[in-house]
Each structure stands twice: as structure tokens, then as C-alpha cells.
Design a protein around this motif. Structure first.
Motif, PDB file in Angstrom:
ATOM      1  N   ARG A 226       0.866  -1.180   0.000  1.00  0.00           N
ATOM      2  CA  ARG A 226       0.000   0.000   0.000  1.00  0.00           C
ATOM      3  C   ARG A 226       0.902   1.229   0.000  1.00  0.00           C
ATOM      4  NH1 ARG A 226      -2.242  -2.651   4.501  1.00  0.00           N
ATOM      5  NH2 ARG A 226      -0.717  -2.689   6.181  1.00  0.00           N
ATOM      6  N   THR A 262      -3.367   4.601   5.840  1.00  0.00           N
ATOM      7  CA  THR A 262      -4.808   4.570   5.557  1.00  0.00           C
ATOM      8  C   THR A 262      -5.090   4.193   4.112  1.00  0.00           C
ATOM      9  OG1 THR A 262      -4.723   6.962   5.134  1.00  0.00           O
ATOM     10  CG2 THR A 262      -5.395   6.256   7.345  1.00  0.00           C
ATOM     11  N   SER A 263      -4.058   3.788   3.385  1.00  0.00           N
ATOM     12  CA  SER A 263      -4.243   3.342   2.003  1.00  0.00           C
ATOM     13  C   SER A 263      -4.781   1.916   1.981  1.00  0.00           C
ATOM     14  CB  SER A 263      -2.922   3.436   1.244  1.00  0.00           C
ATOM     15  OG  SER A 263      -3.101   3.105  -0.119  1.00  0.00           O
ATOM     16  N   GLU A 264      -4.951   1.378   0.801  1.00  0.00           N
ATOM     17  CA  GLU A 264      -5.469   0.028   0.632  1.00  0.00           C
ATOM     18  C   GLU A 264      -4.518  -0.800  -0.226  1.00  0.00           C
ATOM     19  OE1 GLU A 264      -9.395   0.415  -0.953  1.00  0.00           O
ATOM     20  OE2 GLU A 264     -10.203   1.405   0.840  1.00  0.00           O
ATOM     21  N   LYS A 265      -4.790  -2.078  -0.295  1.00  0.00           N
ATOM     22  CA  LYS A 265      -3.932  -3.015  -1.012  1.00  0.00           C
ATOM     23  C   LYS A 265      -3.740  -2.591  -2.468  1.00  0.00           C
ATOM     24  CE  LYS A 265      -4.000  -7.882  -2.479  1.00  0.00           C
ATOM     25  NZ  LYS A 265      -4.743  -9.157  -2.347  1.00  0.00           N
ATOM     26  N   ARG A 267      -2.925   0.157  -3.800  1.00  0.00           N
ATOM     27  CA  ARG A 267      -3.499   1.444  -4.179  1.00  0.00           C
ATOM     28  C   ARG A 267      -2.578   2.563  -3.724  1.00  0.00           C
ATOM     29  NH1 ARG A 267      -9.577   2.529  -4.960  1.00  0.00           N
ATOM     30  NH2 ARG A 267      -8.479   3.547  -6.676  1.00  0.00           N
ATOM     31  N   HIS A 269      -2.504   6.358  -2.309  1.00  0.00           N
ATOM     32  CA  HIS A 269      -3.330   7.302  -1.562  1.00  0.00           C
ATOM     33  C   HIS A 269      -2.606   8.641  -1.482  1.00  0.00           C
ATOM     34  CE1 HIS A 269      -5.756   8.123   2.364  1.00  0.00           C
ATOM     35  NE2 HIS A 269      -6.400   8.557   1.295  1.00  0.00           N
ATOM     36  N   TRP A 305      -7.279   9.111  -4.629  1.00  0.00           N
ATOM     37  CA  TRP A 305      -6.577   7.940  -5.167  1.00  0.00           C
ATOM     38  C   TRP A 305      -5.890   8.323  -6.466  1.00  0.00           C
ATOM     39  CZ3 TRP A 305      -6.243   4.381  -1.712  1.00  0.00           C
ATOM     40  CH2 TRP A 305      -7.319   3.983  -0.911  1.00  0.00           C
TER      41      TRP A 305
END
Length: 369
Positions: A226, A262-265, A267, A269, A305
Motif C-alpha cells: 500500500r 490509511t491506504s489500501e492493497k 493502491r 493514496h 486515489w
């Protein structure tokens, strides 16, 4: 060598040692070799020149040496010179390697200050872009893998990231466990610093997704990361004098770290400040508004994003479309990706002078969407 304060060529020394003669000189007086060992050496070292052996005495003493002893002496001298030459080359190589290592760890200005023994003064930078990434599920990986396997995976991954950092001309700050930190517009002026980090982030995810967790067990799959980045001011300096570290200080570092956490797999941010910079430096990139989220220590933040080229579907976009938001019409229109994802207010913001008043207006319009 110098014999009796007269320069003599090596071949001449060999001749007079074997034959007892020197060119243009009288024949040497042969004496017992024991005199050489016991008298010539110590006598020649006397501080009073008047008490040292004369030229004729030196000739006689050296000529008394067997030819084999002279050859052995010359071989020893040659060997010593060769060792000294090798040592000089080795020292030069070590110095060069040490210099290269320092330049890989510190910026050029810092290296010069450290080599001169000067104190490194902190430097303020008005605007940089800081990148953070970490590995998804690293705690589970560390629990289920042997330490050597974890180190091998990190080494393979970070070698790829280091190569990418050189290609995009950004500066790697450090790695802490599974976290990788880099920065742009720090060691040199880069007007496109946010674009560089954005391109690096896209490539980093691609490289991570091609790096196997364990090369001996391909069925386990590849690394997922991430990513997050933020733009703002920092202070850079070297901390300590034992194992010195180059560090960045300021709220920009904290915010960039929060964007990553606080990002995602797989991705990318971005903060609001980084997004505004990116839309000015690379308006062709596919940027999507994530909305307002709670960020630890920062409160509610408007974040975005960055989608890779060819991106079509993601959770954020689906959520907006499923909620029948007016944005779905804009997103599904034939406008360029930036217009479709960020919508018209952001585009007008980029093309107009930046001010706190216009910024607030843009954000209000975005929130109404």
C-alpha cells in the motif's frame, strides 16, 4: 641505491658485488662477509658523518657479499615495493568504495561536510513530496516465514525499488522493516517532484506484484503493498555522530506516513496538497476523489486515489456509482480521466490562481457532489 653518497645503477651494483669493480672505479678490496653483517650496517647509521665508512670501505663490504645474497636482497626489495603498490591501490579502492557508499546514503552536500569533519547544519525545504509504502500482511509473513526468507524477500523487493528510484531520480531516505521511504525535490530542484513520486509509486506497485514472496514456493504468490504520499515543507539534517542517519522532520513526514497507513492493497493514496501539485504537473494522470476520511492525529482529511493507466474499476468508484451520486454521470462521460474522476471544479481550480478562498470554494463544490 646511493653508495657513499654517489648514485649507482642497479646493474652496476650487481657487477661490483660479483666482480668487485665499478665502472671507472678501482677494484674493491675484498673482506670477510662477517664485516658486512657486524660493521657496515651499524657504522653507516652513525649520526656523525666523519665516523661513517668511506666509499672504498662500503665497496669492499658489499663486494664481499655472495651473489645469491645480493639477488635475494633485490628480490626482497621488489617484493616489498609490490606489496606497497598493492596496498596503495587497495587503500584507494577502499576510499573510493567508502565515498560511493556515503553518496548512496547521504546527499552530496552532507557527504562533503562529513568528509571535512564539519557539523551538518539543518536545511529547510519549502516543498518536497514524500513517499511511503509498506507490505500488506507483513506481520503474518514474518510469523509464517523463516527470518532468512523474510530478509531475502525484502532484499529482492528493495533492490527493485532502488533501481526505480534511480530511474525516476528521487532520493531514497531509508527503510524501516517493511516500510520504504523516498523523497523528491530535496537533494536537487525538481519542478515536477510530485509527478516523479506518482510515477515511481505506479511502477513500485507493478514491481511488488512481480516479486514472489518465496522463490522456492511460487504458489504463495507475490508481494502486495500500500502506498501513500504527501507534499509540504520539511527540515533535513543528520542526527548523531555514531552511525549517523539522514532524517527528515516536520508534519509533512507524519502526513505522508498517514496517507500510507490509511491506504489500501495495491493502491496509491494522496493528500489534498499532493493532489493539487500532481494535477498541475501531470494533468493526464487518472486521479479519483476518495472523499473525507478520519486520519489519526489529523482529524478529517480530504484525500484522493491515484489510479494506474488503464484502471477501470475500484471500490471507491463503485461506491460512488452505487450511491447514485451525481458524480456517476461525470465519471461515465467521455471527458478525459482527470475531468471524469475529479470533476470540473478541480479542473477550474488548476487553471486559476491558487488562493485560500478559491480553494475553499472548490472543496465545498466537491463535498456537495
Amino acid at each position: 641505491p646511493v653508495v657513499g653518497r654517489v648514485l649507482v645503477w642497479r646493474d652496476d651494483v650487481r657487477d661490483f658485488c660479483s666482480q668487485g669493480t665499478l665502472p671507472g672505479r678501482r677494484s674493491a678490496v675484498h673482506v670477510d662477509a662477517r664485516a658486512v653483517r657486524e660493521g657496515a650496517g651499524p657504522a653507516s647509521w652513525r649520526t656523525d658523518p666523519g665516523r661513517r665508512p668511506s666509499f672504498q670501505e662500503i665497496k669492499a663490504l658489499v663486494a664481499a657479499l655472495p651473489q645469491s645474497k645480493v639477488d635475494e636482497w633485490f628480490r626482497a626489495k621488489e617484493s616489498k615495493r609490490e606489496r606497497q603498490r598493492s596496498q596503495v591501490e587497495s587503500d584507494s579502492g577502499c576510499q573510493l568504495s567508502a565515498s560511493m557508499l556515503l553518496h548512496n546514503i547521504f546527499p552530496h552536500k552532507i557527504v562533503k561536510a562529513l568528509q571535512m569533519g564539519k557539523k551538518v547544519e539543518p536545511e529547510h525545504h519549502d516543498m518536497v513530496t514524500i513517499f511511503f509504502c509498506d507490505i500488506v500482511g507483513f506481520t503474518d509473513i514474518s510469523r509464517n516465514f523463516e527470518p532468512m526468507q523474510v530478509m531475502d524477500m525484502l532484499d529482492r523487493l528493495y533492490l527493485l525499488f532502488d533501481k526505480l528510484s534511480r530511474e525516476h531520480d528521487i532520493f531514497k531516505v531509508e527503510t524501516i522493516g517493511d516500510a520504504y521511504m523516498a523523497v523528491s525535490n530535496l537533494v536537487k530542484d525538481q519542478d515536477d517532484h510530485t509527478k516523479r513520486i506518482a510515477s515511481f509509486a505506479i511502477d513500485a506497485i507493478q514491481m511488488a506484484n512481480q516479486t514472489m514472496l518465496d522463490e522456492t514456493r511460487p504458489e504463495l504468490g507475490c508481494v502486495n503493498i500500500r502506498v501513500g504520499f504527501h507534499s509540504g515543507p520539511v527540515v533535513a539534517s543528520v542526527v548523531g555522530n555514531m552511525n549517523p542517519r539522514f532524517c527528515l522532520f516536520g508534519d509533512t513526514v507524519n502526513t505522508a506516513s498517514r496517507m500510507e497507513s490509511t491506504s489500501e492493497k495495491n493502491r496509491i493514496h494522496m493528500s489534498e496538497a499532493a493532489t493539487m501539485n500532481l494535477l498541475q504537473q501531470a494533468p493526464h494522470l487518472d486521479v479519483e476523489c476518495r472523499g473525507r476520511i478520519q486520519v489519526k492525529g489529523k482529524g478529517e482529511q480530504l484525500t484522493f486515489w491515484l489510479n494506474p493507466p488503464g484502471h477501470r474499476e475500484d471500490v471507491g468508484f463503485s461506491r460512488l456509482r452505487d450511491s447514485d451520486s451525481p458524480a456517476s454521470e461525470a465519471v461515465s462521460s467521455s471527458k478525459p480521466p482527470m475531468v471524469g474522476r475529479i470533476w470540473g471544479p478541480i479542473c477550474s481550480y488548476v487553471s486559476s490562481p491558487v488562493s485560500s478562498q478559491s480553494n475553499g470554494k472548490v472543496l465545498n463544490e466537491m463535498e456537495s457532489l
